[in-house]
Design an enzyme around this catalytic site. Structure first.
Site, PDB file in Angstrom:
ATOM      1  N   HIS B  48      36.795  65.852  49.015  1.00 40.37           N
ATOM      2  CA  HIS B  48      36.119  66.686  47.924  1.00 40.37           C
ATOM      3  C   HIS B  48      34.960  66.225  47.396  1.00 40.37           C
ATOM      4  CE1 HIS B  48      37.024  69.529  44.635  1.00 40.37           C
ATOM      5  NE2 HIS B  48      36.575  68.397  43.777  1.00 40.37           N
ATOM      6  N   GLU B  70      39.388  71.026  53.474  1.00 38.10           N
ATOM      7  CA  GLU B  70      39.940  70.611  52.152  1.00 38.10           C
ATOM      8  C   GLU B  70      41.410  71.378  51.950  1.00 38.10           C
ATOM      9  OE1 GLU B  70      37.470  70.316  48.706  1.00 38.10           O
ATOM     10  OE2 GLU B  70      38.999  70.683  47.513  1.00 38.10           O
ATOM     11  N   ASN B 448      36.953  47.333  76.203  1.00 35.90           N
ATOM     12  CA  ASN B 448      37.287  46.327  77.420  1.00 35.90           C
ATOM     13  C   ASN B 448      38.371  46.215  76.943  1.00 35.90           C
ATOM     14  OD1 ASN B 448      35.092  46.366  78.951  1.00 35.90           O
ATOM     15  ND2 ASN B 448      34.665  44.148  78.601  1.00 35.90           N
TER      16      ASN B 448
END
Lengths: 155, 711
Positions: B48, B70, B448
């Site tokens: 927001h 939103e 990795n």
């Protein structure tokens, strides 16, 4: 030359000597002119890099300008100066034999350099200024300080 | 009193990136704990704010997408939409797109990104939800608060409107107002109506002095000021302000400021109008007078110090629990400072330290107790100052850690692995520069760990391990070092295979193989080119970039330590210095020049007699406690003139890459704290030097970067 179009403009040059020739750089690119001082050697650098100095807390490289331009360097004397110039964000000190004056000339006075006028490679030149029987060679600092040669140094 | 909004761009970009990082972080948390209302609130709050900021700045694309997002977040919060992997992926996609937009704004490229796919996907989610929710609303949300219900009824209308057409900037602003104000009960529509109504009744202009108080969490204060002045200009004119408009623009005020405002509106109408601006916490009327009597008073210092007791409206306007929840991070009073400012400050301190050393040298030759005492005092102050500046450069590792959960999640998902990612010690602090530098290495190690460390769920089960692997990222403070460790409980590295392969590649002899341990395996793995060993299963890819990681850590003056138990897991620990700018170094002299060797790489020093130098395959070596060390003559290596050492000479034993190396010098000058000054672009290309330092005498000494010098 691009400068030819700025007809009425005046430029100020710092004139210095190197061997038997007179050179100049634009005053706007000069940060300071200092006496010769102790220079720390910079190993593994090209031979024209004389070393490094402490410029009020900033470490800058000092080049032997004569070597850079493939000229014969004069002897170090009381007149020897380091001209600190700045071009493209790089600050470098250049060792010159002596600094003579600051010259005010009109931009028109800068002529394309006749290649035979000097031993310096044309690539480093911006032009020549003729003044009272003197021939002053205006350097193109961007080229002189070019990092091209430095690029090949990595080992 | 016009303000130029472009100057807030940088501020906006910083804030937006922080919000996006917070969103990514919270979303990973949410996926782990889908029902957690606190996390949802946090997500909603960040999204927001992001939308509001974007609307303020006029970045329509950002506003539009965050608005669509939103709607979905709202659905998640209300429980109408379920948290599923698809939705999480979709929202992550949105975050990435928003990130790309912010990056574009930063670059000023003005590209228009294609958000259609995302927008449509988002709409599909919340429009679908709405039709389902309409039928079941009564049953699904019996326990929810009155206030929230009221909003939910209103919301669909707004959603439809926005689904049909993208919100214009004004609408987005209106939206924001609704978002933050509806909980306070100050409905925008009613407020506006009241303004219109009362405007007719008031005759003539009056001057009122207002104190406007911003929310204590307000982040873009100058932007709020801009909005407040814009709003005021619509309903009257600002005569003066305290502090001055310039100071307000520069955020040179705490939370409150005063304006002298000439208007025909009632105070309540003005207050109503101002309260619609997000993050305005209160508006107080100080004085009211006829316009003709306006006297511009002189500013008095301290006028604007905000006092708790003078805030009657605070209770009314405080955001409801819903948005101001206790999970919100506690913000401390802080100032944003450009890192280059801190670098400059550090350089200045560095020079001060150098001068101090110099003064002490001079003082030692004088017999003045006063001078010595004053210098001792100065030395103490300098040390304190240095300490403080160093502290200001320290930032919690959290700053880079926060982006990893998302990365690990995405990678694990794409590789079909199940991973629990745990982070510890997020509040441990490191110098900002170091932190920036280790971000990539850590990312590498984590990648990795997921890729090669953690085994497939089925394989794990077959070995009697839980299906879900675990990867831990732990930061820890050890005296003068910070250790950052990446560990996994995967298959480990089969060191025997590493050695076999190394022998095959001629990197080591069969005899050496027997004596080697984990450390040596790491050295081998970190050898450039070793990693191409794809044919060895369980090892393949392990070495990819490990050399890069190791070099980076070492260039920062740190160490990389590996431990691995076959079948049980692997850990890589980065041991890092707290700060970069000032380090302990050993000063040595070679043919008249002084060089500094960072103490971090120095294993020991010794004095060697000339006759102790032997030759092994044409290479000079020395024997030091049963160890054969190659001898490197620094002077010769640097191309300097060599002094003919008669009798004996000192060596510095340094630890690099594969082995220890003895470096022969002319003289050991002792250990000293040095300030690193980096070399500029002109000199940086010359490898082997990590910078330079200015000594107490004013001389310049180069700092040897041992790893690159010897590589």
């Amino acid at each position: 030359m691009a400068d030819d179009t700025r007809s009425a403009d005046e430029i100020q040059l710092v004139v210095f000597s190197l061997g038997r020739e007179e050179f100049a750089v634009e005053v706007t690119q000069v940060r300071e002119i200092m006496r010769m001082e102790e220079i720390t050697r910079m190993p593994k650098s090209p031979d024209f890099v004389e070393g490094i100095i402490n410029l009020r807390g900033q470490i800058i490289a000092v080049v032997e300008l004569a070597k850079r331009l493939n000229l014969e360097a004069g002897e170090r004397s009381g007149d020897t100066r380091i001209i600190v110039v700045e071009a493209e964000d790089i600050k470098v000190g250049m060792i010159v034999d002596s600094v003579s004056e600051v010259l005010r000339v009109s931009a028109d006075a800068v002529e394309p350099s006749p290649t035979l006028a000097t031993d310096v490679a044309a690539a480093y030149l911006r032009g020549v200024v003729k003044q009272d029987n003197r021939l002053i060679i205006l350097l193109d600092l961007t080229k002189v300080l070019s990092l091209q040669e430095m690029a090949g140094l990595e080992f | 009193m016009d303000m130029d909004i472009s100057q807030y761009k940088e501020l906006f970009i910083n804030e937006a990136q922080e919000h996006l990082e917070a969103l990514n972080q919270s979303m990973v948390d949410l996926e782990k704990d889908p029902g957690n209302p606190d996390v949802l609130t946090e997500i909603f709050r960040s999204a927001h704010t992001l939308k509001g900021m974007s609307a303020t700045m006029g970045f329509d694309q950002l506003t539009e997408l965050s608005h669509e997002m939103e709607n979905v977040l709202d659905g998640l919060r209300s429980g109408d939409i379920e948290v599923t992997t698809d939705i999480v992926d979709l929202l992550f996609g949105c975050f990435d797109m928003l990130g790309a937009m912010v990056a574009d704004i930063a670059e000023g490229s003005g590209k228009i990104l294609d958000t259609r796919t995302l927008t449509e996907a988002l709409r599909a989610v919340y429009v679908g939800e709405k039709s389902v929710a309409a039928g079941s609303e009564a049953q699904t949300r019996p326990a929810r608060k009155e206030r929230v219900k009221k909003k939910s009824k209103k919301a669909p209308a707004a959603r439809e409107r926005h689904a049909a057409e993208p919100p214009s900037r004004e609408e987005a602003g209106e939206e924001e107002k609704r978002g933050s104000e509806e909980e306070t009960g100050a409905e925008g529509g009613e407020g506006a109506a009241a303004v219109d109504h009362e405007a007719e009744e008031v005759a003539g202009e009056r001057a009122i002095r207002l104190r406007i108080i911003l929310d204590k969490d307000c982040v873009l204060k100058s932007v709020r000021v801009f909005m407040i002045f814009k709003k005021l200009a619509q309903i009257g004119r600002v005569v003066s302000s305290r502090p001055s408009i310039e100071d307000l623009e520069d955020e040179k005020f705490d939370r409150a400021f005063e304006v002298l405002f000439a208007t025909a509106q009632t105070t309540e109408a003005v207050r109503g109008a101002l309260m619609t601006i997000a993050e305005v916490q209160g508006v107080e009327l100080l004085t009211a007078e006829a316009a003709a009597d306006i006297v511009v008073e002189e500013e008095t210092a301290g006028d604007l110090i905000y006092e708790e007791t003078e805030r009657p409206e605070a209770a009314e306007v405080r955001l409801a629990d819903d948005l101001g929840s206790s999970t919100a991070p506690v913000r401390t009073q802080s100032v944003r400072v450009n890192i280059s400012r801190l670098d400059n400050l550090m350089n200045l301190i560095g020079e001060l330290v150098i001068n101090r050393t110099r003064l002490q040298e001079i003082a030692s030759s004088q017999s003045s107790p006063e001078l010595k005492e004053a210098l001792a005092q100065t030395a103490r102050l300098t040390a304190d100052l240095q300490d403080e500046v160093m502290k200001t450069r320290m930032v919690p590792v959290e700053n880079i850690f926060n982006r990893f959960p998302r990365m690990v999640r995405d990678l694990a998902k794409s590789r079909g692995k199940e991973v629990d990612f745990v982070m510890e010690g997020k509040d441990i602090e490191l110098d900002r520069t170091i932190l920036d530098e280790i971000s990539d290495p850590l990312m590498h190690l984590l990648r990795n760990a997921v890729d090669h460390g953690i085994d497939d769920p089925d394989a794990r089960e077959a070995r009697g391990k839980p299906r879900r692997g675990s990867i831990r990222l732990v930061a820890r403070r050890d005296r003068n070092y910070v250790s950052v460790e990446v560990s996994d409980d995967g298959q480990g590295i089969d060191t025997r295979k590493v050695f076999d392969l190394a022998a095959e590649k001629g990197l080591m002899s069969p005899e050496e193989k027997k004596a080697f341990g984990d450390e040596d395996a790491l050295r081998l793995l970190a050898t450039p080119g070793f990693s191409t060993a794809e044919e060895v299963s369980g090892v393949s890819g392990r070495g990819v970039g490990l050399d890069v990681v190791k070099n980076k850590v070492e260039s920062l003056g740190g160490m990389l330590v590996m431990q691995s138990v076959s079948g049980e897991g692997t850990s890589f620990a980065l041991k890092l210095p707290l700060t970069l700018a000032i380090i302990q170094a050993l000063l040595v002299k070679v043919s008249g020049e002084i060089y500094a060797i960072p103490l971090g790489v120095v294993a020991e020093t010794a004095v060697i007699s000339t006759h102790e130098v032997k030759y092994v395959s044409n290479q000079e070596v020395i024997f030091l406690r049963d160890e054969t060390l190659p001898l490197m003559r620094l002077g010769r290596y640097l191309g300097l003139q060599e002094e003919n050492g008669q009798g004996s000479f000192p060596v510095v034993v340094v630890e690099v890459a594969m082995k220890n190396v003895a470096i022969a010098v002319d003289e050991l000058m002792g250990q000293q704290e040095i300030v690193i000054t980096s070399l500029d672009r002109y000199l940086k290309r010359i490898r082997g030097f990590g910078g330079a330092t200015i000594l107490g005498t004013g001389e310049v000494a180069l700092i040897l970067d041992i790893p690159t010098l010897l590589s």
